[in-house]
Design a protein around this motif. Structure first.
Motif, PDB file in Angstrom:
ATOM      1  N   GLY A 149       0.817  -1.210   0.000  1.00  0.00           N
ATOM      2  CA  GLY A 149       0.000   0.000   0.000  1.00  0.00           C
ATOM      3  C   GLY A 149       0.847   1.253   0.000  1.00  0.00           C
ATOM      4  N   ALA A 150       2.031   1.183   0.603  1.00  0.00           N
ATOM      5  CA  ALA A 150       2.953   2.319   0.575  1.00  0.00           C
ATOM      6  C   ALA A 150       3.521   2.516  -0.832  1.00  0.00           C
ATOM      7  N   GLU A 151       3.693   1.428  -1.566  1.00  0.00           N
ATOM      8  CA  GLU A 151       4.196   1.491  -2.941  1.00  0.00           C
ATOM      9  C   GLU A 151       3.097   1.866  -3.938  1.00  0.00           C
ATOM     10  N   PHE A 152       1.892   1.421  -3.650  1.00  0.00           N
ATOM     11  CA  PHE A 152       0.751   1.614  -4.550  1.00  0.00           C
ATOM     12  C   PHE A 152      -0.429   2.198  -3.779  1.00  0.00           C
ATOM     13  N   PRO A 153      -0.344   3.456  -3.358  1.00  0.00           N
ATOM     14  CA  PRO A 153      -1.409   4.017  -2.521  1.00  0.00           C
ATOM     15  C   PRO A 153      -2.791   3.999  -3.183  1.00  0.00           C
ATOM     16  N   ALA A 154      -2.847   4.098  -4.481  1.00  0.00           N
ATOM     17  CA  ALA A 154      -4.143   4.074  -5.169  1.00  0.00           C
ATOM     18  C   ALA A 154      -4.798   2.694  -5.109  1.00  0.00           C
ATOM     19  N   HIS A 155      -4.011   1.680  -4.802  1.00  0.00           N
ATOM     20  CA  HIS A 155      -4.521   0.309  -4.737  1.00  0.00           C
ATOM     21  C   HIS A 155      -4.658  -0.214  -3.304  1.00  0.00           C
ATOM     22  N   ARG A 156      -4.437   0.653  -2.341  1.00  0.00           N
ATOM     23  CA  ARG A 156      -4.446   0.217  -0.931  1.00  0.00           C
ATOM     24  C   ARG A 156      -5.728  -0.536  -0.566  1.00  0.00           C
ATOM     25  N   HIS A 157      -6.875  -0.015  -0.971  1.00  0.00           N
ATOM     26  CA  HIS A 157      -8.135  -0.674  -0.604  1.00  0.00           C
ATOM     27  C   HIS A 157      -8.247  -2.060  -1.239  1.00  0.00           C
ATOM     28  N   LEU A 158      -7.754  -2.218  -2.456  1.00  0.00           N
ATOM     29  CA  LEU A 158      -7.786  -3.533  -3.107  1.00  0.00           C
ATOM     30  C   LEU A 158      -6.800  -4.501  -2.461  1.00  0.00           C
ATOM     31  N   LEU A 159      -5.660  -3.977  -2.051  1.00  0.00           N
ATOM     32  CA  LEU A 159      -4.680  -4.810  -1.351  1.00  0.00           C
ATOM     33  C   LEU A 159      -5.228  -5.287  -0.012  1.00  0.00           C
ATOM     34  N   ASP A 160      -5.859  -4.379   0.727  1.00  0.00           N
ATOM     35  CA  ASP A 160      -6.451  -4.756   2.018  1.00  0.00           C
ATOM     36  C   ASP A 160      -7.567  -5.777   1.827  1.00  0.00           C
ATOM     37  N   ARG A 161      -8.395  -5.561   0.818  1.00  0.00           N
ATOM     38  CA  ARG A 161      -9.499  -6.493   0.550  1.00  0.00           C
ATOM     39  C   ARG A 161      -8.944  -7.869   0.167  1.00  0.00           C
ATOM     40  N   SER A 162      -7.917  -7.897  -0.646  1.00  0.00           N
ATOM     41  CA  SER A 162      -7.315  -9.169  -1.046  1.00  0.00           C
ATOM     42  C   SER A 162      -6.715  -9.895   0.146  1.00  0.00           C
TER      43      SER A 162
ATOM     44  N   ASP B 178     -10.569 -11.179  -9.104  1.00  0.00           N
ATOM     45  CA  ASP B 178     -10.164  -9.857  -8.620  1.00  0.00           C
ATOM     46  C   ASP B 178      -8.721  -9.866  -8.111  1.00  0.00           C
ATOM     47  N   VAL B 179      -8.343 -10.914  -7.389  1.00  0.00           N
ATOM     48  CA  VAL B 179      -6.966 -10.998  -6.887  1.00  0.00           C
ATOM     49  C   VAL B 179      -6.003 -11.205  -8.055  1.00  0.00           C
ATOM     50  N   LEU B 180      -6.369 -12.022  -9.004  1.00  0.00           N
ATOM     51  CA  LEU B 180      -5.537 -12.200 -10.197  1.00  0.00           C
ATOM     52  C   LEU B 180      -5.379 -10.882 -10.957  1.00  0.00           C
ATOM     53  N   ALA B 181      -6.460 -10.136 -11.084  1.00  0.00           N
ATOM     54  CA  ALA B 181      -6.410  -8.845 -11.783  1.00  0.00           C
ATOM     55  C   ALA B 181      -5.533  -7.854 -11.037  1.00  0.00           C
ATOM     56  N   LEU B 182      -5.600  -7.865  -9.715  1.00  0.00           N
ATOM     57  CA  LEU B 182      -4.754  -6.969  -8.930  1.00  0.00           C
ATOM     58  C   LEU B 182      -3.281  -7.318  -9.142  1.00  0.00           C
ATOM     59  N   ASP B 183      -2.960  -8.589  -9.145  1.00  0.00           N
ATOM     60  CA  ASP B 183      -1.583  -9.013  -9.410  1.00  0.00           C
ATOM     61  C   ASP B 183      -1.118  -8.485 -10.759  1.00  0.00           C
ATOM     62  N   ASP B 184      -1.945  -8.642 -11.772  1.00  0.00           N
ATOM     63  CA  ASP B 184      -1.593  -8.137 -13.102  1.00  0.00           C
ATOM     64  C   ASP B 184      -1.476  -6.620 -13.116  1.00  0.00           C
ATOM     65  N   GLU B 185      -2.362  -5.946 -12.432  1.00  0.00           N
ATOM     66  CA  GLU B 185      -2.338  -4.478 -12.380  1.00  0.00           C
ATOM     67  C   GLU B 185      -1.042  -3.981 -11.738  1.00  0.00           C
ATOM     68  N   LEU B 186      -0.655  -4.583 -10.632  1.00  0.00           N
ATOM     69  CA  LEU B 186       0.569  -4.164  -9.952  1.00  0.00           C
ATOM     70  C   LEU B 186       1.812  -4.525 -10.756  1.00  0.00           C
ATOM     71  N   ALA B 187       1.697  -5.543 -11.582  1.00  0.00           N
ATOM     72  CA  ALA B 187       2.826  -5.941 -12.431  1.00  0.00           C
ATOM     73  C   ALA B 187       2.916  -5.062 -13.675  1.00  0.00           C
ATOM     74  N   GLY B 188       1.914  -4.225 -13.884  1.00  0.00           N
ATOM     75  CA  GLY B 188       1.976  -3.298 -15.001  1.00  0.00           C
ATOM     76  C   GLY B 188       1.166  -3.691 -16.214  1.00  0.00           C
ATOM     77  N   ARG B 189       0.365  -4.720 -16.061  1.00  0.00           N
ATOM     78  CA  ARG B 189      -0.521  -5.066 -17.169  1.00  0.00           C
ATOM     79  C   ARG B 189      -1.887  -5.447 -16.612  1.00  0.00           C
ATOM     80  N   ARG B 190      -2.888  -5.173 -17.354  1.00  0.00           N
ATOM     81  CA  ARG B 190      -4.259  -5.479 -16.923  1.00  0.00           C
ATOM     82  C   ARG B 190      -4.620  -6.899 -17.345  1.00  0.00           C
ATOM     83  N   ALA B 191      -5.375  -7.553 -16.490  1.00  0.00           N
ATOM     84  CA  ALA B 191      -5.835  -8.898 -16.804  1.00  0.00           C
ATOM     85  C   ALA B 191      -7.071  -8.848 -17.695  1.00  0.00           C
ATOM     86  N   ARG B 192      -7.215  -9.865 -18.479  1.00  0.00           N
ATOM     87  CA  ARG B 192      -8.436 -10.014 -19.284  1.00  0.00           C
ATOM     88  C   ARG B 192      -9.339 -10.987 -18.573  1.00  0.00           C
ATOM     89  N   ARG B 193     -10.604 -10.628 -18.459  1.00  0.00           N
ATOM     90  CA  ARG B 193     -11.548 -11.524 -17.788  1.00  0.00           C
ATOM     91  C   ARG B 193     -12.157 -12.371 -18.804  1.00  0.00           C
TER      92      ARG B 193
END
Length: 92
Positions: free
Chosen positions: A43-56, A77-92
């Motif tokens: 969350g310190a690295e990705f403040p915009a994603h803090r709520h998703l990190l906490d939820r995960s 959602d957790v898979l998508a967050l992993d992809d988002e933090l890695a710099g690419r969006r997941a496809r559902r």
């Protein structure tokens, strides 16, 4: 996921998220760290994603330790967050 084992998929996705972020030197490799400690550090690295990190982290604990079932959407959602933090969006 294909076999409908959403619980395992969610837990594995969160663990993969942790490994990927350690490999990118965004968080320290602390095997004893809890899901919430990881979420806090990320969350310190990705403040915009803090709520998703906490939820995960909450979902990870609920599924792994609370024996609550995960839904397909929660695992995705957790898979998508992993992809988002890695710099690419997941496809559902």
């Amino acid at each position: 996921m294909a076999d409908g084992r959403h619980d395992e998929a969610l837990v594995d996705a969160y663990r993969a998220l942790a490994v990927r972020q350690v490999e990118r030197d965004r968080v320290e490799d602390l095997p004893q760290a809890t899901a919430h400690e990881l979420a806090s550090a990320l969350g310190a690295e990705f403040p915009a994603h803090r709520h998703l990190l906490d939820r995960s982290a909450d979902l990870f604990d609920a599924v792994l330790y609370g024996h609550r079932p995960a839904t397909r959407e929660q695992a995705l959602d957790v898979l998508a967050l992993d992809d988002e933090l890695a710099g690419r969006r997941a496809r559902r």
